[in-house]
Design a protein around this motif. Structure first.
Motif, mmCIF file in Angstrom:
data_model
loop_
_atom_site.group_PDB
_atom_site.id
_atom_site.type_symbol
_atom_site.label_atom_id
_atom_site.label_comp_id
_atom_site.label_asym_id
_atom_site.label_seq_id
_atom_site.Cartn_x
_atom_site.Cartn_y
_atom_site.Cartn_z
ATOM 1 N N GLU A 1 0.957 -1.107 -0.029
ATOM 2 C CA GLU A 1 -0.472 -0.476 -0.003
ATOM 3 C C GLU A 1 0.497 1.205 0.015
ATOM 4 O OE1 GLU A 1 -2.110 -1.025 3.746
ATOM 5 O OE2 GLU A 1 -3.771 -2.317 2.397
ATOM 6 N N LYS A 2 2.071 0.859 0.738
ATOM 7 C CA LYS A 2 2.641 2.300 1.027
ATOM 8 C C LYS A 2 3.992 2.780 -0.003
ATOM 9 C CE LYS A 2 4.167 3.003 5.289
ATOM 10 N NZ LYS A 2 5.238 2.299 6.648
ATOM 11 N N LYS A 3 3.995 1.875 -1.199
ATOM 12 C CA LYS A 3 4.568 1.633 -2.607
ATOM 13 C C LYS A 3 4.070 1.348 -3.722
ATOM 14 C CE LYS A 3 7.342 -2.616 -2.150
ATOM 15 N NZ LYS A 3 9.025 -3.612 -2.284
ATOM 16 N N VAL A 4 2.594 1.905 -3.205
ATOM 17 C CA VAL A 4 1.968 1.304 -4.575
ATOM 18 C C VAL A 4 2.384 2.202 -6.702
ATOM 19 C CG1 VAL A 4 -0.518 3.081 -4.371
ATOM 20 C CG2 VAL A 4 -1.280 1.033 -5.604
ATOM 21 N N VAL A 5 2.864 3.788 -5.381
ATOM 22 C CA VAL A 5 3.155 4.127 -6.302
ATOM 23 C C VAL A 5 4.120 3.267 -8.123
ATOM 24 C CG1 VAL A 5 3.589 6.672 -7.604
ATOM 25 C CG2 VAL A 5 2.267 6.309 -5.541
ATOM 26 N N GLN A 6 5.339 2.660 -7.474
ATOM 27 C CA GLN A 6 6.027 2.249 -7.544
ATOM 28 C C GLN A 6 5.597 1.038 -8.452
ATOM 29 O OE1 GLN A 6 7.124 3.988 -5.209
ATOM 30 N NE2 GLN A 6 8.472 3.903 -4.091
ATOM 31 N N LEU A 7 5.023 0.407 -7.366
ATOM 32 C CA LEU A 7 4.177 -1.308 -7.889
ATOM 33 C C LEU A 7 3.169 -0.979 -9.013
ATOM 34 C CD1 LEU A 7 3.802 -2.992 -4.129
ATOM 35 C CD2 LEU A 7 5.196 -3.432 -5.514
ATOM 36 N N ARG A 8 2.685 0.073 -9.466
ATOM 37 C CA ARG A 8 1.671 0.266 -10.865
ATOM 38 C C ARG A 8 2.761 0.380 -11.969
ATOM 39 N NH1 ARG A 8 -3.526 1.415 -10.360
ATOM 40 N NH2 ARG A 8 -3.496 1.795 -12.330
ATOM 41 N N LYS A 9 4.262 0.488 -11.878
ATOM 42 C CA LYS A 9 4.922 0.962 -13.023
ATOM 43 C C LYS A 9 5.348 -1.010 -12.840
ATOM 44 C CE LYS A 9 6.368 5.621 -12.952
ATOM 45 N NZ LYS A 9 6.552 6.442 -10.820
ATOM 46 N N VAL A 10 5.642 -1.590 -11.961
ATOM 47 C CA VAL A 10 6.434 -2.616 -11.958
ATOM 48 C C VAL A 10 5.493 -3.806 -12.828
ATOM 49 C CG1 VAL A 10 6.435 -4.850 -10.357
ATOM 50 C CG2 VAL A 10 7.215 -2.452 -9.819
ATOM 51 N N TYR A 11 4.251 -3.692 -12.526
ATOM 52 C CA TYR A 11 2.807 -4.330 -12.817
ATOM 53 C C TYR A 11 2.525 -3.790 -14.502
ATOM 54 C CZ TYR A 11 3.186 -7.590 -9.039
ATOM 55 O OH TYR A 11 3.277 -7.877 -7.879
ATOM 56 N N GLU A 12 2.596 -2.292 -14.714
ATOM 57 C CA GLU A 12 2.850 -1.852 -16.018
ATOM 58 C C GLU A 12 1.957 -3.137 -16.859
ATOM 59 O OE1 GLU A 12 4.573 1.342 -17.375
ATOM 60 O OE2 GLU A 12 6.078 0.320 -17.894
ATOM 61 N N ASN A 13 3.125 -4.199 -17.499
ATOM 62 C CA ASN A 13 1.949 -4.729 -18.928
ATOM 63 C C ASN A 13 1.185 -5.814 -18.246
ATOM 64 O OD1 ASN A 13 3.891 -3.318 -20.257
ATOM 65 N ND2 ASN A 13 6.027 -4.976 -19.712
ATOM 66 N N ASN A 14 1.139 -5.905 -16.959
ATOM 67 C CA ASN A 14 -0.268 -6.572 -16.982
ATOM 68 C C ASN A 14 -1.735 -6.478 -16.808
ATOM 69 O OD1 ASN A 14 2.097 -7.453 -15.588
ATOM 70 N ND2 ASN A 14 0.791 -9.241 -14.819
ATOM 71 N N ALA A 15 -2.496 -6.225 -17.964
ATOM 72 C CA ALA A 15 -3.210 -5.464 -17.957
ATOM 73 C C ALA A 15 -4.630 -5.517 -17.390
ATOM 74 C CB ALA A 15 -3.719 -6.039 -19.798
ATOM 75 N N ASP A 16 -4.397 -7.392 -16.911
ATOM 76 C CA ASP A 16 -5.780 -7.362 -15.780
ATOM 77 C C ASP A 16 -5.434 -6.732 -14.919
ATOM 78 O OD1 ASP A 16 -2.812 -8.883 -15.208
ATOM 79 O OD2 ASP A 16 -4.608 -10.557 -14.208
ATOM 80 N N LEU A 17 -4.494 -5.909 -14.476
ATOM 81 C CA LEU A 17 -4.210 -5.379 -12.799
ATOM 82 C C LEU A 17 -3.874 -3.550 -13.200
ATOM 83 C CD1 LEU A 17 -1.187 -6.956 -11.247
ATOM 84 C CD2 LEU A 17 -3.435 -8.136 -11.081
ATOM 85 N N VAL A 18 -5.658 -3.828 -12.818
ATOM 86 C CA VAL A 18 -6.508 -2.292 -13.922
ATOM 87 C C VAL A 18 -5.974 -1.667 -11.800
ATOM 88 C CG1 VAL A 18 -8.206 -0.868 -13.792
ATOM 89 C CG2 VAL A 18 -7.666 -2.929 -14.901
ATOM 90 N N ASP A 19 -7.073 -1.778 -11.068
ATOM 91 C CA ASP A 19 -7.134 -0.729 -9.797
ATOM 92 C C ASP A 19 -5.781 -1.176 -9.089
ATOM 93 O OD1 ASP A 19 -9.161 0.421 -10.896
ATOM 94 O OD2 ASP A 19 -11.157 -1.322 -9.263
ATOM 95 N N ASN A 20 -6.160 -0.395 -7.348
ATOM 96 C CA ASN A 20 -4.117 -0.296 -7.051
ATOM 97 C C ASN A 20 -4.544 -1.462 -6.250
ATOM 98 O OD1 ASN A 20 -3.427 2.249 -6.968
ATOM 99 N ND2 ASN A 20 -4.842 3.090 -5.673
#
Lengths: 414, 456
Positions: free
Chosen positions: B73-92
């Motif tokens: 939850e704390k590093k969700v900003v960076q995690l969105r970049k890590v998973y940017e190619n996973n189209a199924d992961l949309v919401d935080n």
């Protein structure tokens, strides 16, 4: 838009507190009032002032995302929960993201204009502290186009308005704008400290502008905004009666205790289209233009404004959208103190979204209540002076990234 | 083996203990972040969580899940970049949930020690018992499936807080493949890591450990390889001083009042997060006894032993924490994690603090004015000046509480200086950093507040 075909009034406003971080009674680990409790408190507050449910013909409630924050739909059916006397009265729930409260107001105005009602119990509610901010951001992202969610920022809407701030910095100067945003924050908190229902009522931070000048941290939040630039997560409800002359009479409310709706503008923009100019709120500008035209006045006639400052930068952009400052000059207008409570044209005199709080679906209605209080001399400690030669007030309720906008012009009814 | 290769297969021994669980959590996050890098997509990362009880491991996995979720939850900003190619992961929420499952999927909870045999890095965090540590380390080393003479020979980290690393290395036959990496409790929160290399420790281990600690955002302080190192080298002697002050005072007042008085002097008068007896409870009386015995054997000229601790432990009074982090009863009995009563070894009963608190406080005399507390001191915008003023006032006071506190402050300073002159610490600054970042003190023990000439 033409002048309204019939006189429409608002009176009998009631706000619950805006509960969330900053309020002493807020404890995220302890149980808190639910959606229905807020609706009941605000609704009963207004019913008391209009002489009871018997004097109400219809109900309308603005709400954005109770379906996700509270797993609750069918909110219109919570209106009869306020008072048995409201059973079987026509009611509806309206949604237009953060403009839901604004839509509730125009829906009620149209009922009075259509003569289906003399008094409409008009409400807004949102209870958002049910989830952590990181997940609340997912829910609030619903105000944007869902197909942009994946590429959007973790904090989707702060991300959108950070982009707007960035564009404004680029065009008109970073330091100049940050200074104005910090001044906006100071005004918001200073106003809220006067209002017992406001979320920042207990704020005792010294030197607010210096506090707000801290640097944004894009690793944990967005590039161009800090937490001080954002309205907080809030629980709250607001209610006001939208009435005809007959409605006022039935309720025994004198015209001097009511405001009259002089005109309004209701505007919708395409959710899937990108804003033409990030440094401009063109949908807001259009809604304000229509509202002023229908009231037959100009921005120079306004004595006070309630704008939708979901972020401090939105406050600056609103000043320009209204036409009080040229494009690129809004920042200096704010920094000069013109929007402060003792300035040329006081904005957001109970704190606005940043200071009073932003229970999203309630904000539009809360703005109308602030204006009703100010124009009828009921604002107590937070009363500002409304100049005789500028007796008009304006409210702007905005949904999403300047997509759904309602602007309303008011003056004291007598 | 590069950094990522070294972390491909890791074992934490004692993984469900209070130190082991924190080390496991931090290591799991680091390994997950590595595994999510595109260049590591073909690597299989495995983290064995070894302990002796399935029940404790079950608790560990629950703890891990909660903590990883908080971290995500704390590093969700960076995690969105890590998973940017996973189209199924949309919401935080999608992203946080996936990260939690990705991290937990690396961790293999097990009671089977053999799991460690294929690990490139073994992190030992079992109880402070030299014989047990040596047995485990040597068994794993002997049976390792890796080539012990090659570049991929297994490396060992020990979280020992007191046992000289060279002794463990020699007795377990590790040939310089052991390094002391001492975390502070709780490892997920405390910033400090003491790094202890033996003379034989290979440079590569140190280089790796520095990179690893940096990625975990830890503050590294090197300590020389003497029993107790810097942290316990200070704490155990400081604790013994507190105990001796209390024993001395107990000649003129009941034992519980003496303990209360010393505890309060070291907390409220010295502006520490907790008094010395509460800290002993926090660490555990039995753990302190263990560490003292390790130190005592290795500093034969010095009396590092407390008969009082022996007596309390024999009576079953041990302190330490429950698995949920709440405090067990020790010198103090705790209610909602706050000291509420004190143990009397004569009656073997706890006496409520409220029954003697007022009298003790009155006897000690007032605190220096204007008031300052540890909590306000650590966040004070002008901390140095505030401390200067508070301790300046204390220096001029002759009340029993002030005199006692000054003696304790002075002793703490003396211990710190001796750690430097004995070459345990490389500098005075290192000693201060250990107390500031490992014990959360507001100031280092080597300071000008308690110089003998000022204290008199």
């Amino acid at each position: 838009m033409k002048k309204l075909r019939k006189r429409v009034f608002m009176a009998a406003g009631y706000n619950t507190i805006s509960l969330g971080s900053g309020r002493k009674e807020f404890n995220p680990k302890k149980p808190r009032p639910g959606l229905e409790d807020y609706i009941k408190e605000a609704g009963q507050g207004t019913l008391k002032l209009v002489g009871g449910a018997g004097n109400v013909d219809e109900g309308v409630i603005g709400n954005f995302m109770a379906s996700k924050f509270n797993n609750q739909g069918n909110l219109a059916a919570l209106i009869p929960f306020i008072d048995e006397g409201l059973k079987w009265k026509p009611s509806c729930r309206v949604e237009g993201a953060c403009c839901s409260g604004g839509l509730a107001l125009v829906t009620a105005i149209k009922s009075v204009l259509a003569e289906t009602a003399d008094t409409v119990l008009t409400m807004g509610v949102e209870v958002q502290n049910t989830v952590k901010a990181v997940y609340g951001a997912d829910i609030l992202a619903g105000a944007g186009w869902y197909k942009e969610r994946k590429t959007g920022h973790a904090y989707f809407f702060p991300g959108k308005f950070s982009d707007r701030a960035g564009e404004y910095f680029r065009k008109y100067g970073l330091e100049r704008t940050r200074k104005a945003m910090a001044r906006w924050y100071r005004n918001a908190v200073e106003n809220a400290r006067l209002v017992p229902t406001a979320q920042e009522f207990h704020n005792t931070q010294e030197d607010l502008e210096a506090t707000a000048m801290c640097k944004p941290n894009p690793r944990s939040f967005v590039e161009n905004l800090t937490v001080y630039d954002c309205s907080k997560v809030s629980d709250g409800a607001a209610a006001i009666a939208v009435m005809s002359e007959e409605g006022l009479k039935k309720a025994g409310i004198a015209e001097k205790d009511a405001v009259e709706v002089m005109g309004f503008g209701q505007v919708e923009a395409d959710l899937t289209a990108a804003p033409a100019d990030l440094a401009r709120l063109d949908t807001t500008a259009e809604a304000v233009k229509r509202a002023l035209e229908s009231a037959g006045i100009t921005a120079a006639d306004l004595g006070t404004v309630e704008c939708h400052d979901c972020f401090t930068i939105t406050g600056v952009l609103s000043v320009e959208a209204i036409g009080l400052a040229a494009q690129g000059e809004g920042a200096d207008f704010v920094s000069a103190g013109h929007t402060a409570r003792d300035g040329k044209i006081p904005f957001n005199t109970t704190g606005g979204l940043v200071g009073w709080g932003h229970p999203t679906g309630a904000s539009g209605v809360r703005q109308a209540i602030t204006i009703w209080e100010q124009l009828t001399g009921k604002a107590g400690k937070w009363q500002v002076e409304i100049p005789e030669n500028r007796p008009y007030a304006l409210s702007i309720s905005m949904g999403g990234n300047d997509r759904t906008v309602v602007a309303i012009v008011y003056r004291r009814a007598a | 083996m590069n950094y990522a290769e070294r972390l491909e297969n890791v074992t934490v021994l004692g993984a469900s203990g209070k130190m082991g669980s924190g080390i496991l959590l931090l290591t799991a996050l680091e390994m997950a972040d590595l595994s999510l890098k595109p260049e590591n997509k073909d690597r299989q990362f495995v983290l064995n969580a070894v302990d002796v009880s399935d029940k404790a491991l079950d608790g560990l996995m629950k703890y891990l899940k909660v903590q990883v979720q908080k971290a995500a939850e704390k590093k969700v900003v960076q995690l969105r970049k890590v998973y940017e190619n996973n189209a199924d992961l949309v919401d935080n929420k999608d992203i946080v949930d996936r990260y939690v499952s990705d991290v937990c999927a690396l961790v293999r909870p097990t009671i089977v020690l053999e799991s460690a045999y294929s690990s490139g890095l073994v992190f030992e965090a079992v109880i402070e018992n030299p014989a047990l540590k040596i047995k485990l380390l040597s068994q794993i080393n002997k049976n390792s499936t890796l080539n012990k003479n090659g570049a991929d020979a297994p490396w060992f980290f020990t979280n020992t807080s007191s046992i000289p690393v060279h002794e463990l290395d020699e007795k377990a036959g590790l040939g310089g493949r052991l390094l002391g990496v001492h975390f502070y409790n709780p490892p997920a929160i405390q910033k400090l890591v003491e790094l202890i290399r033996a003379a034989s420790t290979k440079d590569e281990l140190v280089e790796f450990a520095l990179a690893y600690a940096k990625n975990l955002k830890k503050i590294v302080v090197p300590s020389n390889d003497f029993a107790g190192f810097i942290g316990n080298g200070h704490f155990m002697r400081d604790a013994l001083h507190g105990i001796s002050e209390a024993e001395h005072l107990s000649k003129e007042m009941p034992f519980v009042e003496a303990v209360y008085t010393v505890n309060r002097a070291t907390q409220d008068f010295l502006l520490r997060p907790m008094g010395i007896f509460q800290l002993i409870d926090y660490v555990g009386l039995d753990v302190c006894q263990y560490i003292m015995s390790v130190m005592s054997e290795r500093f034969p000229g010095e009396d590092i032993h407390s008969p009082l601790l022996d007596k309390l432990i024999a009576a079953g009074v041990k302190g330490g924490q429950f698995s949920d982090g709440s405090q067990k009863d020790g010198f103090f009995k705790y209610e909602k994690n706050r000291p509420a009563a004190l143990y009397d070894p004569e009656t073997k009963q706890y006496a409520p603090v409220s029954s003697f608190q007022a009298a003790c406080d009155a006897r000690m005399g007032p605190l220096p004015q204007p008031p300052l507390s540890w909590k306000t001191a650590i966040k004070h915008p002008k901390k140095e000046a505030a401390l200067e003023e508070f301790f300046g006032k204390l220096a001029g006071m002759e009340t029993p509480g002030a005199v006692l506190a000054k003696r304790c402050g002075e002793r703490s300073r003396e211990i710190g200086l001796k750690l430097v002159s004995d070459k345990v610490a490389q500098s005075e600054a290192d000693v201060n950093t250990v107390l500031l970042s490992g014990f959360y003190h507001a100031y280092g023990p080597i300071n000008n507040y308690f110089k003998r000439e000022l204290v008199k």
